[in-house]
Structure formats: C-alpha cells, structure tokens
Design a protein around this motif. Structure first.
Motif, PDB file in Angstrom:
ATOM      1  N   GLN A 166       0.824  -1.217   0.000  1.00 39.82           N
ATOM      2  CA  GLN A 166       0.000   0.000   0.000  1.00 39.82           C
ATOM      3  C   GLN A 166       0.860   1.270   0.000  1.00 39.82           C
ATOM      4  N   GLU A 167       1.950   1.259   0.767  1.00 40.52           N
ATOM      5  CA  GLU A 167       2.783   2.463   0.836  1.00 40.52           C
ATOM      6  C   GLU A 167       3.487   2.771  -0.484  1.00 40.52           C
ATOM      7  N   PRO A 168       4.226   1.829  -1.093  1.00 39.45           N
ATOM      8  CA  PRO A 168       4.873   2.179  -2.358  1.00 39.45           C
ATOM      9  C   PRO A 168       3.891   2.535  -3.471  1.00 39.45           C
ATOM     10  N   TYR A 169       2.717   1.902  -3.478  1.00 42.43           N
ATOM     11  CA  TYR A 169       1.725   2.269  -4.484  1.00 42.43           C
ATOM     12  C   TYR A 169       1.158   3.668  -4.203  1.00 42.43           C
ATOM     13  N   THR A 170       1.035   4.035  -2.925  1.00 42.41           N
ATOM     14  CA  THR A 170       0.613   5.396  -2.590  1.00 42.41           C
ATOM     15  C   THR A 170       1.627   6.408  -3.110  1.00 42.41           C
ATOM     16  N   ILE A 171       2.905   6.118  -2.886  1.00 43.22           N
ATOM     17  CA  ILE A 171       3.974   6.984  -3.397  1.00 43.22           C
ATOM     18  C   ILE A 171       3.892   7.079  -4.914  1.00 43.22           C
ATOM     19  N   ALA A 172       3.617   5.952  -5.566  1.00 44.88           N
ATOM     20  CA  ALA A 172       3.524   5.937  -7.029  1.00 44.88           C
ATOM     21  C   ALA A 172       2.357   6.782  -7.528  1.00 44.88           C
ATOM     22  N   ILE A 173       1.228   6.716  -6.841  1.00 47.35           N
ATOM     23  CA  ILE A 173       0.055   7.511  -7.243  1.00 47.35           C
ATOM     24  C   ILE A 173       0.343   8.995  -7.135  1.00 47.35           C
ATOM     25  N   PRO A 231      -2.147  -0.940 -14.237  1.00 49.16           N
ATOM     26  CA  PRO A 231      -0.767  -1.163 -14.688  1.00 49.16           C
ATOM     27  C   PRO A 231       0.101   0.085 -14.685  1.00 49.16           C
ATOM     28  N   ILE A 232      -0.475   1.262 -14.953  1.00 49.26           N
ATOM     29  CA  ILE A 232       0.322   2.483 -15.016  1.00 49.26           C
ATOM     30  C   ILE A 232       0.980   2.788 -13.669  1.00 49.26           C
ATOM     31  N   ILE A 233       0.363   2.336 -12.574  1.00 48.65           N
ATOM     32  CA  ILE A 233       0.941   2.492 -11.240  1.00 48.65           C
ATOM     33  C   ILE A 233       1.797   1.280 -10.888  1.00 48.65           C
ATOM     34  N   ARG A 234       1.292   0.113 -11.207  1.00 49.10           N
ATOM     35  CA  ARG A 234       2.020  -1.123 -10.883  1.00 49.10           C
ATOM     36  C   ARG A 234       3.423  -1.125 -11.490  1.00 49.10           C
ATOM     37  N   GLN A 235       3.560  -0.638 -12.711  1.00 45.47           N
ATOM     38  CA  GLN A 235       4.852  -0.688 -13.394  1.00 45.47           C
ATOM     39  C   GLN A 235       5.879   0.284 -12.809  1.00 45.47           C
ATOM     40  N   MET A 236       5.440   1.179 -11.942  1.00 45.06           N
ATOM     41  CA  MET A 236       6.365   2.111 -11.304  1.00 45.06           C
ATOM     42  C   MET A 236       7.079   1.501 -10.100  1.00 45.06           C
TER      43      MET A 236
END
Length: 272
Positions: free
Chosen positions: A116-123, A187-192
């Motif tokens: 959740q944290e790295p995906y939050t950073i990615a968003i 995917p646009i977030i996942r790939q980050m």
C-alpha cells in the motif's frame, strides 16, 4: 514494565536464526513475546516448551511464525496529512530539482508489507509527473522480509477497507473494481514499483536512493538496531536525500549529525 523473553523463548529465537537464516535478535523482547503467544494461542499450545518442540519438527510452523513477526498492517494514504506534506515538501521539490539535472528519481519503501505504501507513493508521483514533470522517470522499490506479503503486493488487489483514505478521483483513475469489494491497482501504477525481499538488519541498503519511507517499522526494533538501520539509510541516501519515519517514531539523538529535521510533526528528515 518491559516483558523479558524466557530462556525457552530465547531458544525459539535462536532456532529461527539457525534454521531460517533470519536474525530477529534486534526486535524488542515484548514484541517477540506477543507474537509467539499469538501463534501458540491459535494452535492451542499451552507451553513454550511444547511450542519449541513443534518448531523443531515443523518447517511450515517456522514459516508461519516468521510471517507473524512481520508487521503487515497498512493502508493506502495512511495518515492523510502526512501524505499531503510529503507531496509538497518532499516529492515536489525533489522532482523539480531532478528535472533540472535530468535525473531519474529512486524511492525506497522499506518494510512495505502488502504494497500500500509504495503504491501510494507511485500515485502521488504519477499525479505530479502528469501535471508538472512529464519527462521525469521515477523508480520505486518496495522491500520487505515477508515473502507472502510481497506476493500480495505484486498481485496488487486490495479490499475496499484498504482504500478508505484514497480520494474518490484517484480511486477511479488508478484502480479497477474487481467485484466483491475488491480493487486492482492499474498497470500504469504497478509498473512504477519493483518489489523484492530485503532484510533491513542483515543486508546492505539499496544504493543511490533519493527518498526513503520507513514508517512504523523501527518501533519494533531495539534502540541499537534502530541506530544500525538508520545508519544504513544514511549510507543509502544521496544528498540531499529525504527520510520519512512513522508518526510515533523519532530519530535517536546520536544521529543528529546525519539527519536534520524538515518537518518534526510528520517525522520528515533530510540527510546532512
């Protein structure tokens, strides 16, 4: 009063170290004891001696105990005011400076649990890139010691309760509904984000990092282990690099020459 491990409990810790290659000696005794008791209660084992015998002969239980010791409680945009501050005081100035230098930004989410944290950073990063920095490349690394947690993170599917702090416009933009109250990160977030197993205590830190997020992890470590990990973070960060800790965590006074506070309320520091 701080709960101390009994001799039998210490044998359990040593058993884990020897058989699994996982050194948990840096964790606080009361935390270890609570987690071991939780496993015993679930299995209805009445004594530590009996539980130690079980560990000796049951590899699956050793794995389950390690998972119990890994803290995997998180959510997207946990403590929303922190993320607003991170956006304006960490990521935006970091990206602006990087654009002038034509650099790639590298961000490390240490102890990332289920992602959740790295995906939050990615968003947040994606929103800034879209609006202000279209040519900037941001690489985010999510690490944890729990392989099972990393499998969940890579899958990128979450319950609606994990998303309660996600603004409505970002929920629509970056998550696909899967039914039954589940959402999948797009995917646009996942790939980050790149996920990998990493032991903060035993392994060398990731190199050339611009910002490290390690929120609500250090509180489970002994003081000397906290200092060890923070020194590794200092080695990992380039100057000026940012360090973001949890709201209940603080920087030991012995490290004041390594980090200066940027925002004490939200535990944001800069490498000196």
């Amino acid at each position: 009063m701080v709960v101390k491990l009994s001799n039998v409990e210490l044998l359990i810790v040593r058993r884990l170290l020897r058989d699994m290659g996982f050194d948990i000696s840096g964790y606080k005794d009361d935390f270890l004891r609570r987690r071991i008791l939780a496993r015993m209660l679930k299995l209805k084992v009445s004594s530590f001696t009996s539980y130690l015998k079980l560990l000796k002969h049951d590899e699956e239980e050793r794995i389950q105990l390690l998972n119990e010791l890994a803290i995997n409680v998180s959510s997207f945009f946990r403590d929303p005011p922190v993320w607003q501050t991170v956006k304006h005081q960490v990521l935006y100035p970091l990206f602006k400076r990087a654009t002038k230098l034509s650099r790639t930004i590298r961000i490390w989410s240490a102890g990332c649990a289920h992602g959740q944290e790295p995906y939050t950073i990615a968003i947040i990063s994606r929103e800034l890139i879209r609006r202000y920095f279209p040519n900037l490349k941001v690489l985010i690394y999510g690490t944890d010691i729990d392989e099972h947690a990393l499998t969940i993170a890579k899958r990128g599917i979450y319950k609606s309760s994990d998303l309660k702090n996600v603004p409505a416009n970002l929920l629509v933009k970056y998550f696909n509904p899967k039914g039954n109250g589940l959402y999948e990160i797009k995917p646009i977030i996942r790939q980050m984000v790149t996920f990998r197993r990493h032991d903060l205590i035993k392994e060398r830190p990731l190199p050339l990092i611009n910002a490290i997020f390690c929120r609500n992890v250090l509180i489970y470590f002994r003081r000397n282990t906290q200092i060890l990990v923070l020194r590794k973070f200092h080695e990992s960060l380039v100057r000026p690099g940012f360090l973001v800790l949890g709201m209940t965590e603080s920087l030991p006074i012995t490290l004041n020459d390594m980090f200066k506070p940027l925002n004490l309320r939200y535990r944001i520091y800069v490498k000196t």
